[in-house]
Enzyme design. Structure first.
Site, PDB file in Angstrom:
ATOM      1  N   ARG A 165      24.341  45.903  76.025  1.00  0.00           N
ATOM      2  CA  ARG A 165      25.529  46.032  76.623  1.00  0.00           C
ATOM      3  C   ARG A 165      26.769  46.095  75.579  1.00  0.00           C
ATOM      4  NH1 ARG A 165      24.299  40.685  79.241  1.00  0.00           N
ATOM      5  NH2 ARG A 165      23.090  40.919  80.658  1.00  0.00           N
ATOM      6  N   CYS A 166      27.668  46.945  75.887  1.00  0.00           N
ATOM      7  CA  CYS A 166      28.833  46.793  74.997  1.00  0.00           C
ATOM      8  C   CYS A 166      29.383  45.537  74.581  1.00  0.00           C
ATOM      9  CB  CYS A 166      29.982  47.940  75.192  1.00  0.00           C
ATOM     10  SG  CYS A 166      30.598  47.735  76.784  1.00  0.00           S
ATOM     11  N   THR A 167      29.013  44.541  75.685  1.00  0.00           N
ATOM     12  CA  THR A 167      29.900  43.074  75.820  1.00  0.00           C
ATOM     13  C   THR A 167      28.578  42.318  75.269  1.00  0.00           C
ATOM     14  OG1 THR A 167      29.139  43.009  78.134  1.00  0.00           O
ATOM     15  CG2 THR A 167      31.391  43.725  77.502  1.00  0.00           C
TER      16      THR A 167
END
Length: 515
Positions: A286-288
């Site tokens: 995930r980008c997060t």
């Protein structure tokens, strides 16, 4: 059975070049071909933008509340097809079934939020300094939007662009990731079934360089008005530079090296649970995802040991099972890059959880399924990372997390900001003063307190700063500013020329008055 997918222009499939294809496979079973994708060239991308230009004004003329009904239709169709879409996402990108279902639910949530926004695309009336004159402001569509998305969230993240952009009266050309092409095709079919006209929405499958060439030509030809991009920081920088040449501001949602600060006042068990989910859920793709755990020196040894134990106990494997922490990496190219990240582990590091691809020579206790069938990797915790380590400074897309200790909160905030990203962040503490000090000091666009770095909701602004984006925001009412432009109008019905700042009524005070 594999699908065969082609791009569309004005809603019509484009003839395919049989020599230029991408094969999308199930990363949990690499012999399972999900789709064969005919890749288009730059000319197809430009043609789709031209079709969008021709169709957009007619779509913008549809009353906004009616466009909102189309968004409502889309939400209903996604809800009716949630099981099929969930299963397809799990098959194509290897996301555990529970997470895939949550992603589809996010599309529904986004539609539920925006279906009423068609009735709230408010402008304002503004008082004039002249008599018999009125001032107005209006939101108008940007025009033709190109959307380029990654495949780790193949339907949720695209919906953050598609839903508000279409609601606001724009035409959209969507370039999804090739490795998630079947999931994209399914969402596109639902968009069309919801009532979006041909030409207003097209899908183009193309590789990165042809897409970039198409962007440049479409911008140069004046048939593209806005670019939305979700992907890596390096590619985002190229797109930002390209758009800048044409005085355009793209909407960039890029990567992150997301920090989690664990203070001495933290509930340590809660912090470990949050780190496990945000660092290793979706295989860290995930980008997060959590990049680095920055832990107070007094609890650092305990945190590292507990997270290491949690990794040992975690169940990995077949993503169709709801009780696995994660399944495979997304596609072979992500596995190749992850191998590179593992090469950054040095002699000064302490490694917990395991390293490398799972298989007979590198087994994983309790693994569910056949690890040799797919792209399965051990979860890796690297304790003792240093600020000059590549593992500390660079986004590592995969199931790997770094950890290091800190002495005081000012140092923790400095470490959190040091890599230069600014997407998401987290702090675990029971001290409100620490929570607010962290919020004020961290550069991230999103801050969680006693929660993981992952977990944005569909009505909260999403986006980053620095290497994570250009300050644009998605989701909620804030994203409307990305897909509309303000237009001001003044209407003078006095019957004579009234010049602003010159013919205004002056009220003269008595400056010498005293009580």
């Amino acid at each position: 059975m594999a699908q065969f997918l082609t791009s569309t222009v004005n809603g019509v499939p484009v003839p395919a070049d049989p020599a230029n294809r991408y094969v999308s496979v199930n990363p949990a079973r690499l012999d399972d071909v999900v789709a064969e994708v005919a890749l288009a060239g730059a000319d197809t991308f430009v043609a789709a933008c031209r079709a969008g230009r021709a169709a957009q004004r007619g779509w913008a003329a549809v009353p906004a509340p009616v466009r909102g009904q189309v968004i409502a239709n889309l939400g209903q169709l996604v809800r009716a097809n949630i099981d099929t879409l969930t299963a397809l996402i799990t098959r194509e990108i290897g996301k555990p079934i529970a997470e895939a279902r949550g992603e589809v639910q996010e599309v529904i949530d986004t539609c539920d939020f925006f279906l009423g926004e068609g009735r709230r695309l408010y402008g304002q009336t503004v008082p004039s300094e002249m008599p018999d004159k009125q001032l107005f402001t209006f939101r108008v569509p940007v025009g033709v939007l190109a959307v380029i998305t990654a495949g780790n969230f193949p339907v949720a993240v695209p919906s953050w662009y598609l839903v508000p952009a279409l609601l606001c009266g724009n035409a959209v050309v969507w370039k999804p990731a090739e490795y998630a092409a079947a999931s994209a095709a399914a969402l596109a079919a639902l968009v069309r079934a919801a009532g979006v006209p041909a030409g207003v929405f097209d899908v183009v499958y193309a590789d990165g360089e042809d897409t970039f060439a198409g962007l440049g030509q479409a911008l140069g030809d004046g048939v593209l008005d806005k670019v939305g991009f979700t992907g890596s920081s390096d590619v985002g920088a190229r797109i930002g530079e390209l758009c800048g040449r044409f005085l355009q501001t793209p909407c960039l949602e890029l990567g992150g090296k997301n920090p989690m600060v664990v203070t001495r006042h933290a509930d340590l068990d809660n912090a470990v649970t949050g780190a496990l989910f945000s660092g290793y859920g979706t295989a860290g793709q995930r980008c997060t995802s959590l990049g680095t755990a920055i832990v107070h020196e007094s609890v650092y040894p305990a945190f590292v040991d507990r997270l290491g134990a949690a990794l040992e106990a975690a169940i990995l494997g077949d993503p169709t099972r709801t009780d696995v922490l994660y399944g495979p990496l997304l596609a072979p190219r992500f596995a190749d890059r992850f191998e590179e990240y593992l090469g950054w582990v040095g002699g000064h590091h302490r490694v917990l959880g395991g390293v490398g691809r799972i298989g007979p020579g590198n087994p994983r206790a309790g693994f569910v399924g056949d690890p040799e069938a797919g792209l399965f990797y051990h979860p890796t915790l690297v304790a003792g990372v240093r600020p000059d380590d590549r593992l500390f400074r660079t986004e590592t897309f995969g199931p790997i997390v770094g950890a290091l200790p800190y002495r005081d909160l000012a140092e923790a905030i400095e470490l959190a900001n040091a890599p230069g990203y600014g997407l998401s962040s987290s702090i675990y503490t029971t001290d409100p003063a620490e929570a607010f000090a962290f919020r004020a000091g961290v550069s991230a666009g999103m801050v969680s307190v006693n929660n993981s770095t992952s977990g944005a909701e569909a009505h909260l602004p999403f986006g980053g700063n620095g290497r994570s984006g250009n300050g644009s925001r998605q989701c909620g009412i804030w994203v409307v500013d990305q897909f509309t432009r303000w237009q001001a109008m003044n209407w003078d019905y006095s019957g004579r020329l009234q010049r602003a700042q010159l013919d205004t009524l002056a009220v003269t005070p008595d400056p010498d008055f005293r009580l």
